[in-house]
Design a protein around this motif. Sequence first.
Motif: not given
Ligand code: ZN
Length: 288
Positions: A256, A258-259, A276, A279
Motif C-alpha cells: 500500500c 499509504r501504510c 488495503c 486503510c
Molecule cells: Zn494501506
Amino acid sequence: MPELPEVETVVRGLRVSLPGRTILDVRLGKADFIDDPGLLADSLPGKRIAEVIRLGKFICVVLEPEKKISGPEGSSDGRLNFIVHLGMTGQLTVKGAGDPVTLHTHCFFALDDGQEIRYRDIRRFGRMLVVPESGMGEFLGNLGREPLEIGAEEFQKEFSSRRARVKALLLDQRVLRGVGNIYADESLFRARLHPARIAASLTKKQLLALHRAVLEVLEEAIRFRGSSISDYVDSKGKRGTFQQQHRVYQRKGKPCFRCRGKIRRVIVAGRSSYFCPRCQPAPRGRKK
Ligand SMILES: [Zn+2]
C-alpha cells in the motif's frame, strides 16, 4: 473496460476533428453489436456533425438535420444522435481514408475531408445505435447522475438511503453513470472505505469524503488521458497513462502506498475489488 475518463478522453479528441464535418458514406463489416445496422447505414450519410458529447460511458455524436436545399426551413427531420458504447475493447478513432486498416475494424464512416471514423472492437461487446432527439429522454432515463456534476449533498442523499454495498452502488449505472471497476476501487481507497460497507451505514462525513474521492480520481484520470489496461486507446490511437497512478486496482500483494500493508483482492458485488485491509477496514462482523 473503458470508463468515464477513457470515454471523456476519446470524446475530447473527436471534438477536435469532427464538428462541422459531413458523413458521406457508411461501410459496415460485422454488425452484431449494432442495434439496427440498416437504419445506421441509411440515416447517417449526408448528415453534418454538430457536436460530440459524453453521456456516462456513451459517446454521442450529434447530427444536424439535413438541410433541404429547396424545402422550407426546419423540415421535420430533427436531430439524430449517433451513439457508441465501447464495451470492453472498442476503439473509435479518426484516420485518413488511406491509412492501413487494423484487424477487427468493423465500421467505417467516410467524412468530407478525406478522413474517416473507424470502429474497431476485438470482442464486440460494444454497442452502436441511432436515437432521434425525441427518443433521448427515454435513453437518458435509464442512466444515473453524471459523477462530475452531482453535488456533494445530492451524492450523500443518493447513497445514504441505500442498503447496498457501496462498491455495488458506485458500479450501478442507474445511480451514477460512467464509474466502473477501476475508478470505484481507486475512489474507495482514497476515501478509506471498504468496498463491502453498506452505503446506509456510512456517516455523512464518510459519504462526503467518497464524493470528493470520486471527483478527484475521475478528474486526475482524465488529465492522464485514461487508463490503458487492455485495448483502450484515444481517438488518435494513443494509450492513456493513468494505469501508472493506480494505488490499488490490480495491485494484489503489492505494498500500500499509504501504510505499506499488502493490497488484497476480494469479490464484492460479483466483481474483483482491490483494497488495503489496514486503510480500508472491513465492516464489523465481517473479516474477509
Ligand atoms: Zn494501506
